[in-house]
Design a protein around this motif. Structure first.
Motif, PDB file in Angstrom:
ATOM      1  N   UNK A 120      55.717  12.619  83.374  1.00 21.06           N
ATOM      2  CA  UNK A 120      55.193  12.306  82.088  1.00 21.06           C
ATOM      3  C   UNK A 120      54.922  10.729  82.322  1.00 21.06           C
ATOM      4  N   UNK A 121      55.832  10.027  82.986  1.00 14.83           N
ATOM      5  CA  UNK A 121      55.421   8.630  83.278  1.00 14.83           C
ATOM      6  C   UNK A 121      54.209   8.432  84.321  1.00 14.83           C
ATOM      7  N   UNK A 122      54.128   9.174  85.306  1.00 13.93           N
ATOM      8  CA  UNK A 122      53.251   9.145  86.178  1.00 13.93           C
ATOM      9  C   UNK A 122      51.847   9.531  85.423  1.00 13.93           C
ATOM     10  N   UNK A 123      51.908  10.440  84.752  1.00 12.68           N
ATOM     11  CA  UNK A 123      50.469  10.693  84.021  1.00 12.68           C
ATOM     12  C   UNK A 123      50.051   9.480  83.078  1.00 12.68           C
ATOM     13  N   UNK A 161      46.749   7.805  83.689  1.00 11.15           N
ATOM     14  CA  UNK A 161      45.667   7.673  82.482  1.00 11.15           C
ATOM     15  C   UNK A 161      45.070   6.323  82.464  1.00 11.15           C
ATOM     16  N   UNK A 162      46.177   5.295  82.305  1.00 11.46           N
ATOM     17  CA  UNK A 162      45.627   3.917  82.344  1.00 11.46           C
ATOM     18  C   UNK A 162      44.888   3.269  83.455  1.00 11.46           C
ATOM     19  N   UNK A 163      45.240   3.835  84.664  1.00 12.06           N
ATOM     20  CA  UNK A 163      44.518   3.460  85.813  1.00 12.06           C
ATOM     21  C   UNK A 163      42.976   3.972  85.895  1.00 12.06           C
ATOM     22  N   UNK A 164      42.759   5.102  85.301  1.00 10.59           N
ATOM     23  CA  UNK A 164      41.617   5.643  85.006  1.00 10.59           C
ATOM     24  C   UNK A 164      40.623   4.873  84.121  1.00 10.59           C
ATOM     25  N   UNK A 165      41.353   4.622  83.128  1.00 10.71           N
ATOM     26  CA  UNK A 165      40.581   3.720  81.977  1.00 10.71           C
ATOM     27  C   UNK A 165      40.596   2.436  82.286  1.00 10.71           C
ATOM     28  N   UNK A 166      40.062   1.650  82.907  1.00  6.10           N
ATOM     29  CA  UNK A 166      40.125   0.385  83.381  1.00  6.10           C
ATOM     30  C   UNK A 166      39.987  -0.566  81.987  1.00  6.10           C
TER      31      UNK A 166
END
Length: 130
Positions: A39-42, A46-51
Motif C-alpha cells: 500500500x505504501x509503495x502504491x 501514484x504520487x510519482x506518476x502525478x507530477x
C-alpha cells in the motif's frame, strides 16, 4: 542502496531497502515478504506518476516553510525589541540617577556660592570698619 546483493533479513532491512531503492526486484521482494509495504509503495508510485500533485505538495511545503520562516523572524525581532527596551529602561534609570546627582550638586554649588557671597559681604564690612 549501494549493494544489490544485500539480503533482507528483517523488517528494519526491509524499511531501509524500501526507502533507499528504486530497483523493482528489491521492491517486489519486500512486498512479497511484507505485504503491508504494498500500500505504501502504491501511494509513492501514484504520487510519482502525478507530477502535478508532487509539485503542488512541494508548493504547499514551501509556503509552510515561508510562513514558519516569517514567524521565526518575527519571534526573533520581538526578542530583540524586548532586549532593546530593557537596555533603554536601564539607561533611562541610569540617566535619571545622573540627573538627581547633578541636581544635588547644583544645590550644593548654590549653597556654596551663597556662603561665598555672605563671606565676601562680611569681609567687605570688616574692611569698611577698619
Amino acid at each position: 542502496m549501494q549493494y544489490k546483493d544485500i539480503k533482507i533479513q528483517n523488517r528494519l532491512d526491509a524499511w531501509l531497502a524500501f526507502l533507499g531503492s528504486d530497483d523493482p526486484e528489491i521492491i517486489i521482494d519486500i512486498i512479497e515478504r511484507y505485504p503491508d509495504f504494498k500500500e505504501m509503495y502504491q501511494q509513492v508510485y501514484d504520487i510519482c506518476r502525478n507530477i502535478e500533485e508532487v509539485m503542488g505538495m512541494f508548493s504547499k511545503e514551501l509556503l509552510e516553510m515561508d510562513r514558519n520562516t516569517v514567524e521565526l523572524m518575527i519571534d526573533e525581532m520581538q526578542d530583540e525589541i524586548k532586549q532593546q527596551k530593557e537596555t533603554i529602561q536601564e539607561k533611562d534609570e541610569a540617566l535619571q540617577q545622573n540627573k538627581e546627582v547633578i541636581q544635588q550638586k547644583d544645590s550644593e554649588l548654590q549653597e556654596m556660592q551663597q556662603k561665598i557671597k555672605e563671606l565676601q559681604e562680611e569681609l567687605e564690612r570688616t574692611k569698611g570698619l577698619k
